[in-house]
Each structure stands twice: as structure tokens, then as C-alpha cells.
Design an enzyme around this catalytic site. Structure first.
Site, short mmCIF file in Angstrom:
data_model
loop_
_atom_site.label_atom_id
_atom_site.label_comp_id
_atom_site.label_asym_id
_atom_site.label_seq_id
_atom_site.Cartn_x
_atom_site.Cartn_y
_atom_site.Cartn_z
N THR A 191 -16.98 27.81 17.39
CA THR A 191 -17.73 27.81 16.04
C THR A 191 -16.90 28.69 15.17
O THR A 191 -16.81 29.93 15.62
CB THR A 191 -19.30 28.00 16.16
OG1 THR A 191 -20.10 27.53 15.00
CG2 THR A 191 -19.64 29.32 16.43
N LEU A 227 -16.59 32.42 19.58
CA LEU A 227 -16.77 32.51 18.12
C LEU A 227 -15.55 32.88 17.44
O LEU A 227 -15.07 33.91 17.69
CB LEU A 227 -18.05 33.36 17.98
CG LEU A 227 -19.56 32.75 18.53
CD1 LEU A 227 -19.84 32.72 19.92
CD2 LEU A 227 -20.84 33.59 17.81
N CYS A 228 -15.84 32.59 16.08
CA CYS A 228 -14.91 33.37 14.81
C CYS A 228 -13.42 33.07 15.52
O CYS A 228 -12.74 32.13 15.70
CB CYS A 228 -15.37 34.66 14.90
SG CYS A 228 -14.68 35.48 13.44
N ILE A 229 -12.78 34.34 15.83
CA ILE A 229 -11.43 34.39 15.84
C ILE A 229 -11.08 34.22 17.42
O ILE A 229 -10.07 34.01 17.94
CB ILE A 229 -10.79 35.63 15.44
CG1 ILE A 229 -9.04 35.66 15.52
CG2 ILE A 229 -11.39 37.03 15.99
CD1 ILE A 229 -8.62 34.76 14.52
#
Length: 217
Positions: free
Chosen positions: A189, A134-136
Site C-alpha cells: 500500500t 508499506l510505503c517505500i
């Protein structure tokens, strides 16, 4: 019941795991009838940030002890994670990924990955077990899966460029969707790389968890 290993990089968006992402990940794992165990490396954080004013405090904190705040104490050292005992792996984001799991925050595309984190990521990849980042966290994936892995961090040009430089293929993606590299069984995502609130973040995280658990089946 499917078992998911969740890696936490501390507690708090600016120096550890993004708490909302972590909790939403755990919530959706549970809602889909799977179980989870949280893990974190037993190591000192790169830095400690006052989340009220964004300034470094100069304190020293332990990633495992901080992660225990999110997991209500139920977190194990990363050294105890055996990929053979789990069906899938998930990594919420937060700057802790870019500071504690690797040094992307300092070195960008020239980053190095923490040896324990890299070994665990590769263990799941080599066992053909699905993973969600997720994210970074997708900045780790060229090091784990090699050149050509398809990932997203949303539409951040700088981070996407670094991923491409490391050999990954970045795919732009809205906050409420996922990018799935089906050949490698890895799903990503944007989460709070794009999300402006919990509702935004929840949509993509829900899809990621659903997809990873489907792959695990």
C-alpha cells in the site's frame, strides 16, 4: 491468535521507520485480534537526520535502540526472528527502509539488501506465509520474491521505474487502497508515499492488515 512479526528500520521518517505507519500497523493488528512482536537489526544507522530542519547531524545511532522508542522497549534483535514462530510479516516504510534495510536511497535500482532483512523476507516467502510492505518498503520485493512480483508505491514514477528495472511489476494505486499479489501472498500500500495526513494513511494500512491476516487464516 495470529502472530505477526513487524520489522522496524529505526524511528523517524527521514532516517528510520515512519512512526505513523508503524503505529497504525500495530493498532490494526491488535484491533483485528492478532498479536505482534517488533524486530529491528542491531546495527548502526546509515545517517541521523534532524527532523526539525532536515539536516544530517553527524551523530551515530543504533537501529534497534531507535526502534525501541516506537515499540515502548518491546523490540527484539532481527537475528532472533524465526519465521516458523509467526504467521505473517509486516514492514512499515520510512527512509530507514531505503537507508538501513537496503541502500536504495543511494543506489536506486542497483541497490543491495541487508543480508538479515533479505533472509527474513525470503524465509516468510519460502514458507508461503503472507507479508505486507508499506510505503517505500516494496522496493525490497524484487530481491525477495524475484521477477514478476506485483507491488505498489502509489504513483511515484522514479521509484516505480526502479522497481520495474529490478524485475518487479509496479501497479499504480491510490492512497486508500492496496495491491495484492495473491500468488506470492504479498500485499502493498502507498501509505505516506501519497498520504497527506493520518486519515489518508490509515485507510490503506487498515486494508493491508486485514488482507494479510485473512491470507494468514
Amino acid at each position: 491468535m495470529k502472530k505477526v512479526a513487524v520489522l522496524l528500520s529505526g524511528s523517524g521518517v527521514f532516517d528510520g521507520a515512519e512512526i505513523n505507519e508503524a503505529v497504525l500497523t500495530l493498532l490494526h493488528i491488535s484491533k483485528r485480534g492478532a498479536s505482534y512482536q517488533c524486530f529491528a537489526p542491531d546495527m548502526e544507522q546509515m545517517q541521523v537526520v534532524n527532523h526539525l530542519n532536515g539536516e544530517q547531524t553527524g551523530e551515530k545511532r543504533n537501529v534497534l535502540a531507535e526502534a525501541a522508542r516506537i515499540a515502548r522497549g518491546n523490540v527484539k534483535p532481527l537475528s532472533e526472528l524465526n519465521a516458523a514462530e509467526f504467521d505473517a510479516l509486516m514492514l512499515p516504510g520510512g527512509f530507514g527502509v531505503a537507508k538501513n534495510f537496503c541502500d536504495f536511497a543511494e543506489n536506486g535500482a542497483d541497490m543491495k539488501v541487508n543480508k538479515e532483512v533479505l533472509a527474513i523476507g525470503k524465509a516468510f516467502a519460502e514458507a508461503n506465509k503472507p507479508a505486507g510492505y508499506l510505503c517505500i518498503a516494496p522496493v525490497l520485493l524484487p530481491h525477495i520474491y524475484g521477477k514478476g512480483v506485483r507491488v505498489t508505491v502509489g504513483n511515484d514514477k522514479e521509484v516505480a521505474g526502479a522497481i520495474e528495472k529490478m524485475g518487479g511489476i509496479h501497479v499504480e494505486c491510490p492512497v486508500d487502497d492496496i495491491v495484492s499479489d495473491d500468488s506470492r501472498l504479498v500485499v502493498t500500500t502507498p501509505a505516506y508515499m501519497l498520504a497527506e495526513n493520518l486519515v489518508d494513511a490509515e485507510k490503506g494500512i487498515s486494508k493491508l492488515v486485514e488482507k494479510v491476516l485473512y491470507m494468514a487464516a
